[in-house]
Structure formats: structure tokens, C-alpha cells
Design a protein around this motif. Structure first.
Motif, PDB file in Angstrom:
ATOM      1  N   ARG A  79       0.815  -1.214   0.000  1.00 53.70           N
ATOM      2  CA  ARG A  79       0.000   0.000   0.000  1.00 53.70           C
ATOM      3  C   ARG A  79       0.850   1.266   0.000  1.00 53.70           C
ATOM      4  O   ARG A  79       0.538   2.213  -0.708  1.00 53.70           O
ATOM      5  CB  ARG A  79      -0.973  -0.006   1.162  1.00 53.70           C
ATOM      6  CG  ARG A  79      -0.341   0.096   2.540  1.00 53.70           C
ATOM      7  CD  ARG A  79      -1.373  -0.072   3.648  1.00 53.70           C
ATOM      8  NE  ARG A  79      -0.770   0.026   4.952  1.00 53.70           N
ATOM      9  CZ  ARG A  79      -0.177  -0.955   5.596  1.00 53.70           C
ATOM     10  NH1 ARG A  79      -0.105  -2.144   5.017  1.00 53.70           N
ATOM     11  NH2 ARG A  79       0.346  -0.770   6.794  1.00 53.70           N
ATOM     12  N   ARG A  80       1.916   1.297   0.778  1.00 55.38           N
ATOM     13  CA  ARG A  80       2.729   2.519   0.841  1.00 55.38           C
ATOM     14  C   ARG A  80       3.402   2.811  -0.503  1.00 55.38           C
ATOM     15  O   ARG A  80       3.324   3.945  -0.981  1.00 55.38           O
ATOM     16  CB  ARG A  80       3.740   2.405   1.976  1.00 55.38           C
ATOM     17  CG  ARG A  80       3.053   2.491   3.330  1.00 55.38           C
ATOM     18  CD  ARG A  80       4.053   2.643   4.468  1.00 55.38           C
ATOM     19  NE  ARG A  80       3.345   2.755   5.727  1.00 55.38           N
ATOM     20  CZ  ARG A  80       3.339   1.830   6.661  1.00 55.38           C
ATOM     21  NH1 ARG A  80       4.048   0.745   6.516  1.00 55.38           N
ATOM     22  NH2 ARG A  80       2.643   2.012   7.767  1.00 55.38           N
ATOM     23  N   PRO A  81       4.060   1.815  -1.126  1.00 59.34           N
ATOM     24  CA  PRO A  81       4.629   2.111  -2.442  1.00 59.34           C
ATOM     25  C   PRO A  81       3.561   2.465  -3.475  1.00 59.34           C
ATOM     26  O   PRO A  81       3.780   3.329  -4.331  1.00 59.34           O
ATOM     27  CB  PRO A  81       5.350   0.821  -2.841  1.00 59.34           C
ATOM     28  CG  PRO A  81       5.580   0.074  -1.578  1.00 59.34           C
ATOM     29  CD  PRO A  81       4.490   0.493  -0.661  1.00 59.34           C
ATOM     30  N   LEU A  82       2.389   1.837  -3.390  1.00 61.83           N
ATOM     31  CA  LEU A  82       1.320   2.155  -4.337  1.00 61.83           C
ATOM     32  C   LEU A  82       0.804   3.577  -4.127  1.00 61.83           C
ATOM     33  O   LEU A  82       0.543   4.306  -5.098  1.00 61.83           O
ATOM     34  CB  LEU A  82       0.172   1.149  -4.202  1.00 61.83           C
ATOM     35  CG  LEU A  82       0.453  -0.257  -4.727  1.00 61.83           C
ATOM     36  CD1 LEU A  82      -0.694  -1.191  -4.366  1.00 61.83           C
ATOM     37  CD2 LEU A  82       0.663  -0.236  -6.223  1.00 61.83           C
ATOM     38  N   THR A  84       2.470   6.072  -2.855  1.00 59.85           N
ATOM     39  CA  THR A  84       3.527   6.964  -3.341  1.00 59.85           C
ATOM     40  C   THR A  84       3.503   7.050  -4.855  1.00 59.85           C
ATOM     41  O   THR A  84       3.617   8.142  -5.433  1.00 59.85           O
ATOM     42  CB  THR A  84       4.902   6.459  -2.849  1.00 59.85           C
ATOM     43  OG1 THR A  84       4.867   6.355  -1.432  1.00 59.85           O
ATOM     44  CG2 THR A  84       6.003   7.407  -3.274  1.00 59.85           C
ATOM     45  N   LEU A  85       3.351   5.930  -5.518  1.00 59.34           N
ATOM     46  CA  LEU A  85       3.294   5.897  -6.981  1.00 59.34           C
ATOM     47  C   LEU A  85       2.109   6.704  -7.500  1.00 59.34           C
ATOM     48  O   LEU A  85       2.246   7.498  -8.439  1.00 59.34           O
ATOM     49  CB  LEU A  85       3.206   4.446  -7.463  1.00 59.34           C
ATOM     50  CG  LEU A  85       3.093   4.237  -8.968  1.00 59.34           C
ATOM     51  CD1 LEU A  85       4.409   4.645  -9.639  1.00 59.34           C
ATOM     52  CD2 LEU A  85       2.766   2.798  -9.279  1.00 59.34           C
ATOM     53  N   ILE A  86       0.966   6.548  -6.881  1.00 60.17           N
ATOM     54  CA  ILE A  86      -0.226   7.285  -7.315  1.00 60.17           C
ATOM     55  C   ILE A  86      -0.043   8.781  -7.087  1.00 60.17           C
ATOM     56  O   ILE A  86      -0.404   9.597  -7.945  1.00 60.17           O
ATOM     57  CB  ILE A  86      -1.470   6.748  -6.575  1.00 60.17           C
ATOM     58  CG1 ILE A  86      -1.781   5.324  -7.055  1.00 60.17           C
ATOM     59  CG2 ILE A  86      -2.662   7.652  -6.777  1.00 60.17           C
ATOM     60  CD1 ILE A  86      -2.833   4.604  -6.254  1.00 60.17           C
ATOM     61  N   LYS A  87       0.545   9.156  -5.960  1.00 60.04           N
ATOM     62  CA  LYS A  87       0.783  10.579  -5.696  1.00 60.04           C
ATOM     63  C   LYS A  87       1.719  11.180  -6.727  1.00 60.04           C
ATOM     64  O   LYS A  87       1.484  12.282  -7.220  1.00 60.04           O
ATOM     65  CB  LYS A  87       1.364  10.767  -4.289  1.00 60.04           C
ATOM     66  CG  LYS A  87       0.351  10.647  -3.196  1.00 60.04           C
ATOM     67  CD  LYS A  87       0.992  10.900  -1.844  1.00 60.04           C
ATOM     68  CE  LYS A  87      -0.010  10.769  -0.729  1.00 60.04           C
ATOM     69  NZ  LYS A  87       0.616  10.964   0.583  1.00 60.04           N
ATOM     70  N   HIS A  88       2.781  10.469  -7.080  1.00 63.92           N
ATOM     71  CA  HIS A  88       3.724  10.972  -8.075  1.00 63.92           C
ATOM     72  C   HIS A  88       3.115  11.008  -9.473  1.00 63.92           C
ATOM     73  O   HIS A  88       3.454  11.869 -10.274  1.00 63.92           O
ATOM     74  CB  HIS A  88       5.005  10.132  -8.080  1.00 63.92           C
ATOM     75  CG  HIS A  88       5.875  10.380  -6.888  1.00 63.92           C
ATOM     76  ND1 HIS A  88       6.487  11.586  -6.651  1.00 63.92           N
ATOM     77  CD2 HIS A  88       6.217   9.574  -5.841  1.00 63.92           C
ATOM     78  CE1 HIS A  88       7.186  11.516  -5.527  1.00 63.92           C
ATOM     79  NE2 HIS A  88       7.027  10.297  -5.007  1.00 63.92           N
ATOM     80  N   ARG A  89       2.218  10.086  -9.766  1.00 62.51           N
ATOM     81  CA  ARG A  89       1.570  10.069 -11.080  1.00 62.51           C
ATOM     82  C   ARG A  89       0.638  11.259 -11.265  1.00 62.51           C
ATOM     83  O   ARG A  89       0.586  11.859 -12.320  1.00 62.51           O
ATOM     84  CB  ARG A  89       0.747   8.790 -11.266  1.00 62.51           C
ATOM     85  CG  ARG A  89       1.526   7.595 -11.589  1.00 62.51           C
ATOM     86  CD  ARG A  89       1.814   7.605 -13.057  1.00 62.51           C
ATOM     87  NE  ARG A  89       2.388   6.302 -13.370  1.00 62.51           N
ATOM     88  CZ  ARG A  89       2.812   5.996 -14.541  1.00 62.51           C
ATOM     89  NH1 ARG A  89       2.724   6.851 -15.515  1.00 62.51           N
ATOM     90  NH2 ARG A  89       3.333   4.826 -14.754  1.00 62.51           N
TER      91      ARG A  89
END
Length: 101
Positions: A79-82, A84-89
Motif C-alpha cells: 500500500r505505501r509504495p502504491l 507513493t506511486l499514485i501521488k507521483h503520477r
């Protein structure tokens, strides 16, 4: 106790003793063929095999539920990497909209 009753009691005792000795001998022969630890191991393995077969049948009938559960568990562990990925996207798109305004 009369002599006749005593003789009958002795006969019944002798018959019971013979049956007991026969059962005891059969038990000894059976244990010589297959000792108790081997019997326990075989019974446990039979139960394990039955449980695995039942689990396979249940899993086969519920493949979508198992797949969905595994996907949700994977999403939870990552969940944390996901996040982070969504926030950066989506963060650059939001910043570009603010710059354009």
C-alpha cells in the motif's frame, strides 16, 4: 453352590479365558505386522490427504474469491509504495493545472 453350578462356572471361565488368549494373540500378531507408531503415522497421513483433497475441491469451486483475496492482500502489503506511486503520477498533472491558471 452346587457341584453342577460350580462346574458350569468353571467351564464359562475356561471359555472366556480361551477367547481372551485368542484376542491377545491376534493383537500381538497384528502389532508385529504393523507397530502402533506406524499405524498412527498411516492414520495421520490418511487424514492429511483427505484434508488436502477437500481443500483442493473448495479452492477449485472458489477460484475468484481466492484470487480477489490474494490481490487485496498484495495491495495491502504494498500500500505505501502504491500510494507513493499514485501521488507521483497525479501530482504533476495537478501542478501543471495550477501553473496554467
Amino acid at each position: 453352590m452346587s457341584e453342577e453350578a460350580l462346574q458350569e462356572a468353571r467351564t464359562r471361565r475356561a471359555e472366556a479365558w480361551a477367547r481372551f488368549n485368542g484376542r491377545k494373540q491376534a493383537l500381538r500378531e497384528g502389532l508385529a505386522e504393523q507397530p502402533i507408531p506406524t499405524r498412527i503415522k498411516n492414520a495421520a497421513m490418511d487424514h492429511v490427504i483427505d484434508a488436502v483433497d477437500e481443500a483442493k475441491a473448495v479452492a477449485k469451486d472458489n477460484l475468484p474469491v481466492i484470487g480477489g483475496t490474494l490481490a487485496l492482500l498484495a495491495a495491502w502489503f504494498f500500500r505505501r509504495p502504491l500510494i507513493t506511486l499514485i501521488k507521483h503520477r497525479f501530482a504533476p498533472a495537478a501542478e501543471a493545472d495550477e501553473d496554467a491558471a
